[in-house]
Motif scaffolding. Structure first.
Motif, short mmCIF file in Angstrom:
data_model
loop_
_atom_site.label_atom_id
_atom_site.label_comp_id
_atom_site.label_asym_id
_atom_site.label_seq_id
_atom_site.Cartn_x
_atom_site.Cartn_y
_atom_site.Cartn_z
N LEU A 167 -67.56 28.20 -49.29
CA LEU A 167 -66.52 28.61 -48.35
C LEU A 167 -65.32 27.68 -48.43
CD1 LEU A 167 -68.57 29.55 -45.15
CD2 LEU A 167 -67.35 31.10 -46.69
N ILE A 168 -65.58 26.37 -48.50
CA ILE A 168 -64.49 25.40 -48.61
C ILE A 168 -63.71 25.64 -49.89
CG2 ILE A 168 -63.96 22.94 -48.91
CD1 ILE A 168 -66.31 22.31 -47.05
N GLY A 169 -64.42 26.01 -50.95
CA GLY A 169 -63.76 26.28 -52.23
C GLY A 169 -62.83 27.47 -52.20
N LYS A 170 -62.97 28.32 -51.21
CA LYS A 170 -62.11 29.49 -51.08
C LYS A 170 -60.80 29.19 -50.36
CE LYS A 170 -65.90 32.87 -51.13
NZ LYS A 170 -66.58 33.94 -50.37
N LEU A 171 -60.69 27.99 -49.80
CA LEU A 171 -59.46 27.61 -49.11
C LEU A 171 -58.33 27.43 -50.11
CD1 LEU A 171 -60.92 24.85 -46.73
CD2 LEU A 171 -60.21 27.14 -46.05
N PRO A 172 -57.08 27.66 -49.70
CA PRO A 172 -55.94 27.37 -50.57
C PRO A 172 -56.00 25.91 -51.00
CG PRO A 172 -55.23 28.62 -48.65
CD PRO A 172 -56.66 28.24 -48.40
N GLU A 173 -55.54 25.60 -52.21
CA GLU A 173 -55.74 24.27 -52.79
C GLU A 173 -55.29 23.13 -51.89
OE1 GLU A 173 -54.89 21.77 -56.91
OE2 GLU A 173 -53.81 23.64 -56.51
N LYS A 174 -54.05 23.17 -51.39
CA LYS A 174 -53.56 22.08 -50.55
C LYS A 174 -54.40 21.96 -49.29
CE LYS A 174 -49.08 21.52 -49.80
NZ LYS A 174 -47.72 21.71 -49.21
N GLN A 175 -54.73 23.09 -48.69
CA GLN A 175 -55.53 23.09 -47.47
C GLN A 175 -56.92 22.51 -47.73
OE1 GLN A 175 -57.15 26.81 -45.16
NE2 GLN A 175 -54.95 26.60 -44.70
N ARG A 176 -57.49 22.88 -48.87
CA ARG A 176 -58.82 22.37 -49.23
C ARG A 176 -58.81 20.85 -49.42
NH1 ARG A 176 -60.58 20.83 -53.81
NH2 ARG A 176 -58.93 21.89 -54.99
N SER A 234 -57.95 9.68 -41.48
CA SER A 234 -57.19 10.12 -40.32
C SER A 234 -56.01 10.98 -40.76
CB SER A 234 -56.67 8.92 -39.54
OG SER A 234 -55.69 8.22 -40.30
N THR A 235 -55.41 11.67 -39.77
CA THR A 235 -54.25 12.50 -40.06
C THR A 235 -53.13 11.67 -40.67
OG1 THR A 235 -54.75 14.07 -38.28
CG2 THR A 235 -52.46 13.95 -39.02
N LYS A 236 -52.89 10.48 -40.12
CA LYS A 236 -51.83 9.61 -40.63
C LYS A 236 -52.08 9.17 -42.06
CE LYS A 236 -50.23 7.78 -36.18
NZ LYS A 236 -50.04 6.55 -35.36
N GLU A 237 -53.34 8.85 -42.36
CA GLU A 237 -53.68 8.43 -43.72
C GLU A 237 -53.44 9.56 -44.72
OE1 GLU A 237 -57.24 5.16 -43.33
OE2 GLU A 237 -57.74 7.23 -42.86
N ILE A 238 -53.86 10.76 -44.36
CA ILE A 238 -53.68 11.92 -45.24
C ILE A 238 -52.20 12.23 -45.42
CG2 ILE A 238 -54.17 14.37 -45.55
CD1 ILE A 238 -56.72 13.92 -43.86
N ARG A 266 -49.69 10.21 -45.21
CA ARG A 266 -49.09 9.19 -46.06
C ARG A 266 -49.45 9.40 -47.53
NH1 ARG A 266 -50.61 5.29 -43.27
NH2 ARG A 266 -52.50 4.73 -44.38
N GLU A 267 -50.70 9.70 -47.80
CA GLU A 267 -51.16 9.90 -49.18
C GLU A 267 -50.50 11.11 -49.84
OE1 GLU A 267 -55.36 10.15 -49.64
OE2 GLU A 267 -55.75 8.21 -48.70
N MET A 268 -50.31 12.18 -49.05
CA MET A 268 -49.81 13.43 -49.61
C MET A 268 -48.34 13.68 -49.32
SD MET A 268 -53.10 15.95 -48.99
CE MET A 268 -52.40 17.18 -50.15
N ASN A 269 -47.71 12.66 -48.70
CA ASN A 269 -46.28 12.76 -48.40
C ASN A 269 -45.97 14.00 -47.55
OD1 ASN A 269 -43.62 11.83 -48.50
ND2 ASN A 269 -43.13 13.07 -50.30
N LEU A 270 -46.74 14.15 -46.49
CA LEU A 270 -46.57 15.28 -45.59
C LEU A 270 -46.38 14.78 -44.16
CD1 LEU A 270 -49.54 17.50 -46.86
CD2 LEU A 270 -47.10 17.93 -47.28
N GLN A 284 -52.91 22.35 -41.17
CA GLN A 284 -53.73 22.76 -42.31
C GLN A 284 -55.22 22.62 -41.98
OE1 GLN A 284 -52.89 24.05 -45.35
NE2 GLN A 284 -50.77 24.19 -44.68
N ILE A 285 -55.58 21.56 -41.29
CA ILE A 285 -56.98 21.36 -40.89
C ILE A 285 -57.41 22.45 -39.91
CG2 ILE A 285 -58.58 19.85 -39.65
CD1 ILE A 285 -57.00 17.47 -40.78
N SER A 286 -56.54 22.76 -38.96
CA SER A 286 -56.84 23.81 -37.98
C SER A 286 -57.02 25.16 -38.66
CB SER A 286 -55.71 23.91 -36.95
OG SER A 286 -55.64 22.73 -36.16
N ALA A 287 -56.17 25.44 -39.64
CA ALA A 287 -56.27 26.71 -40.37
C ALA A 287 -57.57 26.78 -41.16
CB ALA A 287 -55.07 26.86 -41.31
#
Length: 195
Positions: A128-137, A149-153, A155-159, A167-170
């Motif tokens: 099921l996780i593999g079916k998520l859109p790439e960025k969302q996954r 954490s949200t802040k760590e992610i 920072r890492e992904m420049n978002l 994205q996590i909620s979706a």
């Protein structure tokens, strides 16, 4: 010295095997509420739910010397909780509502190979996780698998942090929808270990 709140399950297993009560309490605090909330939603009885959760963690403590670092703590918790709840449902003769195939479940519940049951469920979750859109996954895995954490992610992904949360909620919405259509084991795994 207090345990680090982000200590890994592997480290917790090492400590619990040595009889470390604080590490055991940490495991209870980490998973107890989620297990209680899920079980209560089905048992509808705080007394029964409290007894179930106590039984699950009592069995972990009683069998602490058999815990293995290479085995998932989640696997152990999941299988104990799964069998405890199945036994309650069977006693109440309402397990048909929670199992995909009630007839085969009645015959096999007690004799299920615990590791295979967990492995099969985990594979379904991974699909099921593999079916998520790439960025969302990627965001979801960083959050739920790596514990970032949200802040760590962000920072890492420049978002922006808000984008990460969205994205996590979706992802959770997608998983809830599909898990709800699956079996009881999947529901238990999702609500206890992914929510």
């Amino acid at each position: 010295m207090a345990l680090n709140q982000h200590i890994s399950d592997i480290k917790l297993i090492e400590k619990v095997r040595k009889g470390d009560v604080e590490a055991f309490d940490h495991i209870f605090n980490k998973y107890g509420d989620r297990l209680f909330g899920f079980a209560l939603s089905y048992l509808k009885s705080r007394e029964e739910t409290e007894e179930l959760v106590q039984n699950v963690f009592l069995k972990i403590w009683e069998n602490k010397s058999n815990l293995k670092k290479e085995s998932s703590l989640k696997s152990y918790l999941f299988t104990i909780a799964y069998h405890e709840m199945c036994q309650i449902f069977r006693k109440k003769q309402i397990h048909e509502k929670f199992l995909t195939d009630s007839r085969s479940a009645v015959d096999s519940t007690v004799n299920l190979d615990e590791q295979m049951e967990y492995k099969a469920t985990l594979e379904q979750v991974e699909k099921l996780i593999g079916k998520l859109p790439e960025k969302q996954r990627i965001i979801f895995e960083k959050s739920r698998k790596e514990g970032k954490s949200t802040k760590e992610i962000a920072r890492e992904m420049n978002l922006a942090p808000g984008t990460v949360d969205n994205q996590i909620s979706a992802a959770l919405k997608f998983l809830r929808k599909h898990v709800a259509e699956s079996n009881f084991a999947m529901l238990l795994f999702f609500f206890v270990f992914i929510q």
